[in-house]
Structure formats: structure tokens, C-alpha cells
Scaffold this motif. Structure first.
Motif, mmCIF file in Angstrom:
data_model
loop_
_atom_site.group_PDB
_atom_site.id
_atom_site.type_symbol
_atom_site.label_atom_id
_atom_site.label_comp_id
_atom_site.label_asym_id
_atom_site.label_seq_id
_atom_site.Cartn_x
_atom_site.Cartn_y
_atom_site.Cartn_z
ATOM 1 N N GLN A 1 0.871 -1.168 0.000
ATOM 2 C CA GLN A 1 0.000 0.000 0.000
ATOM 3 C C GLN A 1 0.907 1.216 0.000
ATOM 4 O O GLN A 1 1.750 1.366 0.885
ATOM 5 N N ILE A 2 0.756 2.065 -1.005
ATOM 6 C CA ILE A 2 1.630 3.223 -1.196
ATOM 7 C C ILE A 2 0.840 4.506 -0.960
ATOM 8 O O ILE A 2 -0.194 4.717 -1.584
ATOM 9 N N ASN A 3 1.333 5.358 -0.062
ATOM 10 C CA ASN A 3 0.723 6.668 0.142
ATOM 11 C C ASN A 3 1.253 7.626 -0.914
ATOM 12 O O ASN A 3 2.466 7.763 -1.079
ATOM 13 N N ASN A 4 0.340 8.291 -1.619
ATOM 14 C CA ASN A 4 0.701 9.267 -2.647
ATOM 15 C C ASN A 4 0.943 10.617 -1.987
ATOM 16 O O ASN A 4 0.042 11.164 -1.375
ATOM 17 N N ARG A 5 2.168 11.131 -2.114
ATOM 18 C CA ARG A 5 2.464 12.469 -1.617
ATOM 19 C C ARG A 5 3.072 13.269 -2.753
ATOM 20 O O ARG A 5 3.560 12.703 -3.727
ATOM 21 N N GLN A 6 3.043 14.576 -2.625
ATOM 22 C CA GLN A 6 3.565 15.412 -3.705
ATOM 23 C C GLN A 6 5.029 15.141 -3.992
ATOM 24 O O GLN A 6 5.460 15.194 -5.132
ATOM 25 N N ASP A 7 5.804 14.851 -2.954
ATOM 26 C CA ASP A 7 7.240 14.650 -3.143
ATOM 27 C C ASP A 7 7.610 13.217 -3.498
ATOM 28 O O ASP A 7 8.776 12.910 -3.716
ATOM 29 N N GLY A 8 6.623 12.307 -3.557
ATOM 30 C CA GLY A 8 6.917 10.930 -3.932
ATOM 31 C C GLY A 8 5.939 9.961 -3.300
ATOM 32 O O GLY A 8 4.926 10.358 -2.727
ATOM 33 N N ASN A 9 6.247 8.702 -3.427
ATOM 34 C CA ASN A 9 5.403 7.625 -2.901
ATOM 35 C C ASN A 9 6.083 6.986 -1.700
ATOM 36 O O ASN A 9 7.283 6.732 -1.720
ATOM 37 N N TYR A 10 5.282 6.715 -0.666
ATOM 38 C CA TYR A 10 5.810 6.157 0.575
ATOM 39 C C TYR A 10 5.029 4.901 0.951
ATOM 40 O O TYR A 10 3.812 4.974 1.132
ATOM 41 N N PRO A 11 5.708 3.754 1.062
ATOM 42 C CA PRO A 11 5.010 2.523 1.429
ATOM 43 C C PRO A 11 4.480 2.582 2.858
ATOM 44 O O PRO A 11 5.204 2.949 3.777
ATOM 45 N N GLU A 12 3.232 2.231 3.003
ATOM 46 C CA GLU A 12 2.617 2.108 4.328
ATOM 47 C C GLU A 12 2.797 0.681 4.828
ATOM 48 O O GLU A 12 3.141 0.453 5.973
ATOM 49 N N ILE A 13 2.535 -0.268 3.941
ATOM 50 C CA ILE A 13 2.649 -1.694 4.251
ATOM 51 C C ILE A 13 3.232 -2.377 3.013
ATOM 52 O O ILE A 13 2.771 -2.118 1.903
ATOM 53 N N THR A 14 4.201 -3.234 3.189
ATOM 54 C CA THR A 14 4.698 -4.068 2.098
ATOM 55 C C THR A 14 4.930 -5.462 2.662
ATOM 56 O O THR A 14 5.612 -5.612 3.670
ATOM 57 N N GLU A 15 4.346 -6.452 2.002
ATOM 58 C CA GLU A 15 4.488 -7.829 2.462
ATOM 59 C C GLU A 15 4.661 -8.751 1.269
ATOM 60 O O GLU A 15 3.999 -8.582 0.247
ATOM 61 N N VAL A 16 5.549 -9.722 1.414
ATOM 62 C CA VAL A 16 5.766 -10.758 0.400
ATOM 63 C C VAL A 16 5.656 -12.102 1.109
ATOM 64 O O VAL A 16 6.213 -12.281 2.202
ATOM 65 N N SER A 17 4.924 -13.034 0.507
ATOM 66 C CA SER A 17 4.780 -14.371 1.095
ATOM 67 C C SER A 17 6.157 -14.981 1.341
ATOM 68 O O SER A 17 7.056 -14.841 0.504
ATOM 69 N N PRO A 18 6.330 -15.654 2.476
ATOM 70 C CA PRO A 18 7.647 -16.193 2.830
ATOM 71 C C PRO A 18 8.305 -17.033 1.725
ATOM 72 O O PRO A 18 9.503 -16.889 1.477
ATOM 73 N N ASN A 19 7.558 -17.876 1.044
ATOM 74 C CA ASN A 19 8.147 -18.723 -0.004
ATOM 75 C C ASN A 19 8.539 -17.949 -1.256
ATOM 76 O O ASN A 19 9.204 -18.498 -2.130
ATOM 77 N N TRP A 20 8.136 -16.696 -1.356
ATOM 78 C CA TRP A 20 8.414 -15.884 -2.542
ATOM 79 C C TRP A 20 9.425 -14.777 -2.276
ATOM 80 O O TRP A 20 9.719 -13.974 -3.164
ATOM 81 N N ARG A 21 9.977 -14.729 -1.091
ATOM 82 C CA ARG A 21 10.942 -13.678 -0.762
ATOM 83 C C ARG A 21 12.269 -13.924 -1.461
ATOM 84 O O ARG A 21 12.590 -15.024 -1.843
ATOM 85 N N ARG A 22 13.007 -12.829 -1.652
ATOM 86 C CA ARG A 22 14.337 -12.850 -2.301
ATOM 87 C C ARG A 22 14.255 -13.254 -3.771
ATOM 88 O O ARG A 22 15.189 -13.809 -4.331
ATOM 89 N N GLN A 23 13.100 -12.965 -4.393
ATOM 90 C CA GLN A 23 12.923 -13.272 -5.825
ATOM 91 C C GLN A 23 12.564 -12.021 -6.631
ATOM 92 O O GLN A 23 12.103 -12.117 -7.755
ATOM 93 N N GLY A 24 12.745 -10.839 -6.043
ATOM 94 C CA GLY A 24 12.487 -9.596 -6.762
ATOM 95 C C GLY A 24 11.054 -9.098 -6.689
ATOM 96 O O GLY A 24 10.709 -8.126 -7.355
ATOM 97 N N ILE A 25 10.210 -9.736 -5.890
ATOM 98 C CA ILE A 25 8.803 -9.341 -5.817
ATOM 99 C C ILE A 25 8.672 -7.918 -5.258
ATOM 100 O O ILE A 25 8.000 -7.068 -5.856
ATOM 101 N N ALA A 26 9.293 -7.618 -4.121
ATOM 102 C CA ALA A 26 9.185 -6.276 -3.527
ATOM 103 C C ALA A 26 9.748 -5.217 -4.473
ATOM 104 O O ALA A 26 9.144 -4.152 -4.653
ATOM 105 N N SER A 27 10.880 -5.504 -5.093
ATOM 106 C CA SER A 27 11.451 -4.553 -6.058
ATOM 107 C C SER A 27 10.465 -4.254 -7.174
ATOM 108 O O SER A 27 10.263 -3.094 -7.562
ATOM 109 N N ASN A 28 9.833 -5.294 -7.696
ATOM 110 C CA ASN A 28 8.884 -5.088 -8.788
ATOM 111 C C ASN A 28 7.587 -4.436 -8.319
ATOM 112 O O ASN A 28 6.948 -3.711 -9.093
ATOM 113 N N LEU A 29 7.184 -4.658 -7.066
ATOM 114 C CA LEU A 29 6.032 -3.922 -6.530
ATOM 115 C C LEU A 29 6.335 -2.424 -6.560
ATOM 116 O O LEU A 29 5.515 -1.612 -7.018
ATOM 117 N N TYR A 30 7.516 -2.041 -6.087
ATOM 118 C CA TYR A 30 7.889 -0.621 -6.057
ATOM 119 C C TYR A 30 8.106 -0.060 -7.457
ATOM 120 O O TYR A 30 7.707 1.073 -7.748
#
Length: 132
Positions: A69-98
């Protein structure tokens, strides 16, 4: 992520078999990562957010492997919550979400002030996709 295509007010992009969807709201947007090969439910992922978004054709909340969940602000986007399922971590999911958030909004994503140890480690190495 790969080239995005708009579908209504949502942008869908694909990268390495994962489908990324942006659901815009008034002051924030949610980026969700789905995999057809994942169907163990949203264990470990924020259930309220998973229930609040409209899922793309062929997917349900059981296919979610990552969500932010990304908060929209004038100066940019700020994640409020970011979660990746344990079996899918370290596979670029969070990077691609951002990166999908940046592609959607045209604004850079900045680290949250409130981070877990894993998030702090992530931001030490994350290289954001360049945009114009």
C-alpha cells in the motif's frame, strides 16, 4: 516489470511469470503481485487490503504473493505496508512492486520511516527503475 497495459484504471504488468496490478484509490494506491502457481491463500499478507481490491481476471486473493500500500504524496510515494509471502521472498517481488508503483505514478518510491530489519536490508540494495 515488463511493459504495462492499462485496463480501466488499473495497470497490469508481467515479469517472470508474476502479474502486477495497480489499484488506485484517492490518496494511495495498492500494487499486488499474483502468481497462478501460488494458491495457499494470503497467509502472512494483509487480509484487509487483499479484500479491498478488485482482482484481475483469472486471479483471486489466494494467488497473491506480494502486496504494498503506497501513500501518494507530492514529493513521492511512501510505502505504508509491504508484504511478500515467505516462499516468494528474495525473488524480486518487492522490487517489482515498487517499480510498478513508479511506472504507474511517475514518482519515486521512498523508504518508510517505520521499517522491519528485513526492510532496512532491502533498502540498502534496492535500485529503483529509472523513469523520466
Amino acid at each position: 516489470p515488463g511493459s504495462g497495459r492499462k485496463k480501466g484504471q488499473q495497470i497490469i504488468s508481467e515479469h517472470k511469470g508474476i502479474t502486477y496490478l495497480v489499484s488506485p484509490f484517492k490518496t494511495m494506491h495498492v500494487v499486488t503481485a499474483y502468481s497462478k502457481s501460488h494458491s495457499s491463500g494470503t497467509q502472512g499478507l494483509h487480509p484487509i487490503i487483499a479484500d479491498a481490491i478488485k482482482h484481475p481476471s483469472g486471479f483471486t486473493k489466494r494467488n497473491i504473493v506480494g502486496i504494498t500500500q503506497i501513500n501518494n504524496r507530492q514529493d513521492g510515494n511512501y510505502p505504508e505496508i509491504t508484504e511478500v509471502s515467505p516462499n516468494w521472498r528474495r525473488q524480486g517481488i518487492a522490487s517489482n512492486l515498487y517499480n510498478t508503483s513508479t511506472e504507474f505514478s511517475g514518482k519515486q518510491v521512498f523508504p518508510s520511516d517505520n521499517q522491519s530489519n528485513d526492510a532496512q536490508d532491502f533498502w540498502k540494495t534496492f535500485r529503483q527503475k529509472a523513469f523520466d
